[in-house]
Design a protein around this motif. Sequence first.
Motif, PDB file in Angstrom:
ATOM      1  N   ARG A  90       0.925  -1.071  -0.063  1.00  0.00           N
ATOM      2  CA  ARG A  90      -0.052   0.026  -0.018  1.00  0.00           C
ATOM      3  C   ARG A  90       0.787   1.255   0.075  1.00  0.00           C
ATOM      4  O   ARG A  90       0.315   2.527   0.228  1.00  0.00           O
ATOM      5  N   ALA A  91       2.053   1.129  -0.421  1.00  0.00           N
ATOM      6  CA  ALA A  91       2.912   2.342  -0.655  1.00  0.00           C
ATOM      7  C   ALA A  91       3.042   2.966  -1.741  1.00  0.00           C
ATOM      8  O   ALA A  91       2.231   2.564  -2.790  1.00  0.00           O
ATOM      9  N   VAL A  92       2.968   4.487  -1.503  1.00  0.00           N
ATOM     10  CA  VAL A  92       2.969   5.347  -2.693  1.00  0.00           C
ATOM     11  C   VAL A  92       4.226   6.413  -2.808  1.00  0.00           C
ATOM     12  O   VAL A  92       4.517   6.584  -1.651  1.00  0.00           O
ATOM     13  N   ALA A  93       4.648   6.466  -3.866  1.00  0.00           N
ATOM     14  CA  ALA A  93       6.005   7.408  -4.285  1.00  0.00           C
ATOM     15  C   ALA A  93       5.216   8.745  -4.573  1.00  0.00           C
ATOM     16  O   ALA A  93       4.292   8.736  -5.560  1.00  0.00           O
ATOM     17  N   VAL A  94       5.659   9.806  -3.798  1.00  0.00           N
ATOM     18  CA  VAL A  94       5.360  11.183  -4.523  1.00  0.00           C
ATOM     19  C   VAL A  94       6.684  11.570  -5.101  1.00  0.00           C
ATOM     20  O   VAL A  94       7.612  11.681  -4.348  1.00  0.00           O
ATOM     21  N   ILE A  95       6.780  11.979  -6.298  1.00  0.00           N
ATOM     22  CA  ILE A  95       8.026  12.111  -7.099  1.00  0.00           C
ATOM     23  C   ILE A  95       7.851  13.378  -7.973  1.00  0.00           C
ATOM     24  O   ILE A  95       6.582  13.675  -8.578  1.00  0.00           O
ATOM     25  N   GLN A 139      -5.240  15.924 -11.458  1.00  0.00           N
ATOM     26  CA  GLN A 139      -5.699  15.827 -12.622  1.00  0.00           C
ATOM     27  C   GLN A 139      -6.384  14.410 -12.915  1.00  0.00           C
ATOM     28  O   GLN A 139      -6.852  14.299 -13.900  1.00  0.00           O
ATOM     29  N   ARG A 140      -6.096  13.822 -11.645  1.00  0.00           N
ATOM     30  CA  ARG A 140      -6.664  12.284 -11.959  1.00  0.00           C
ATOM     31  C   ARG A 140      -7.002  11.957 -10.678  1.00  0.00           C
ATOM     32  O   ARG A 140      -6.606  12.426  -9.642  1.00  0.00           O
ATOM     33  N   GLU A 141      -8.104  10.940 -10.664  1.00  0.00           N
ATOM     34  CA  GLU A 141      -8.447  10.438  -9.344  1.00  0.00           C
ATOM     35  C   GLU A 141      -7.340   9.606  -8.458  1.00  0.00           C
ATOM     36  O   GLU A 141      -6.533   9.035  -9.220  1.00  0.00           O
ATOM     37  N   ILE A 142      -7.419   9.881  -7.340  1.00  0.00           N
ATOM     38  CA  ILE A 142      -6.475   9.070  -6.398  1.00  0.00           C
ATOM     39  C   ILE A 142      -7.094   8.382  -5.254  1.00  0.00           C
ATOM     40  O   ILE A 142      -8.258   8.873  -4.789  1.00  0.00           O
ATOM     41  N   ALA A 143      -6.526   7.368  -4.919  1.00  0.00           N
ATOM     42  CA  ALA A 143      -7.245   6.566  -3.650  1.00  0.00           C
ATOM     43  C   ALA A 143      -6.667   7.119  -2.463  1.00  0.00           C
ATOM     44  O   ALA A 143      -5.231   7.037  -2.350  1.00  0.00           O
ATOM     45  N   THR A 144      -7.310   7.357  -1.387  1.00  0.00           N
ATOM     46  CA  THR A 144      -6.965   7.798  -0.180  1.00  0.00           C
ATOM     47  C   THR A 144      -6.445   6.483   0.483  1.00  0.00           C
ATOM     48  O   THR A 144      -6.974   5.448   0.305  1.00  0.00           O
ATOM     49  N   PHE A 145      -5.720   6.619   1.544  1.00  0.00           N
ATOM     50  CA  PHE A 145      -5.195   5.517   2.473  1.00  0.00           C
ATOM     51  C   PHE A 145      -6.461   4.998   3.236  1.00  0.00           C
ATOM     52  O   PHE A 145      -6.414   3.823   3.615  1.00  0.00           O
ATOM     53  N   GLY A 146      -7.601   5.787   3.493  1.00  0.00           N
ATOM     54  CA  GLY A 146      -8.546   5.452   4.303  1.00  0.00           C
ATOM     55  C   GLY A 146      -9.687   4.528   3.443  1.00  0.00           C
ATOM     56  O   GLY A 146     -10.716   4.119   3.943  1.00  0.00           O
ATOM     57  N   GLY A 147      -9.481   4.411   2.104  1.00  0.00           N
ATOM     58  CA  GLY A 147     -10.230   3.738   1.065  1.00  0.00           C
ATOM     59  C   GLY A 147     -11.023   4.777   0.319  1.00  0.00           C
ATOM     60  O   GLY A 147     -12.058   4.167  -0.414  1.00  0.00           O
ATOM     61  N   LEU A 176      -3.720  14.811   0.867  1.00  0.00           N
ATOM     62  CA  LEU A 176      -5.012  14.127   0.199  1.00  0.00           C
ATOM     63  C   LEU A 176      -4.894  12.540   0.238  1.00  0.00           C
ATOM     64  O   LEU A 176      -5.981  12.039   0.516  1.00  0.00           O
ATOM     65  N   LEU A 177      -3.665  12.002   0.317  1.00  0.00           N
ATOM     66  CA  LEU A 177      -3.335  10.768   0.540  1.00  0.00           C
ATOM     67  C   LEU A 177      -3.753  10.237   2.144  1.00  0.00           C
ATOM     68  O   LEU A 177      -4.389   9.271   2.152  1.00  0.00           O
TER      69      LEU A 177
END
Length: 188
Positions: A90-95, A139-147, A176-177
């Motif tokens: 469930r990791a996300v990179a912010v780059i 600009q795109r839909e993202i999923a948050t960590f809470g679902g 946001l995440l």
Amino acid sequence: MSPGKDGIYGEMISVVVLSGEGALHSLYKTLSRFCEVLCVTGRDILPADMAPDILLIEAARPLECEGEAVYVIGARSPQQSWEDFSPAARAVAVIHSHNAEGLAFAARHQLKTLTCGLSSRDTLTLSSMTGEGAAICLQREIATFGGGRMEPADIPVCLRGPAERFELLTLAAVLLLCGLGEHLQGPL
């Protein structure tokens, strides 16, 4: 659930900052206004008052974290020592989108990636920025960590003072995440 009591949504989120002190300071200063943050740097440990919602870590290389984790890579190029890294599912990179090596690193390690920059290809970008405020464009839909899901939107942001573009976009991405996007509209 209220931050600082049961966590942002009951789980602690790890935020590993690999992009330098500016981003770490900005994240700590803002996140600690909304939730409990345990911050660990190379020089200090800044404890939370209660059980932390967020573990904010300054690191020279990606640390393996359990559960939800954000890796802020920014414009810094990955080092050879980063290759033995095994991220949580469930990791996300912010780059920063101009960091081709960082994007390749995220792809090799199958990290979900949220790009920040000033192009139409980026997940988060700036529509406008003045000394008093900015408009951040998701600009795109993202999923948050809470679902939850965050739909594309323009998000007005009130600034307390001058802000560096990537730090502002990084802060927006982490909020946001973590499901704390509503706090972007208050003064940052």
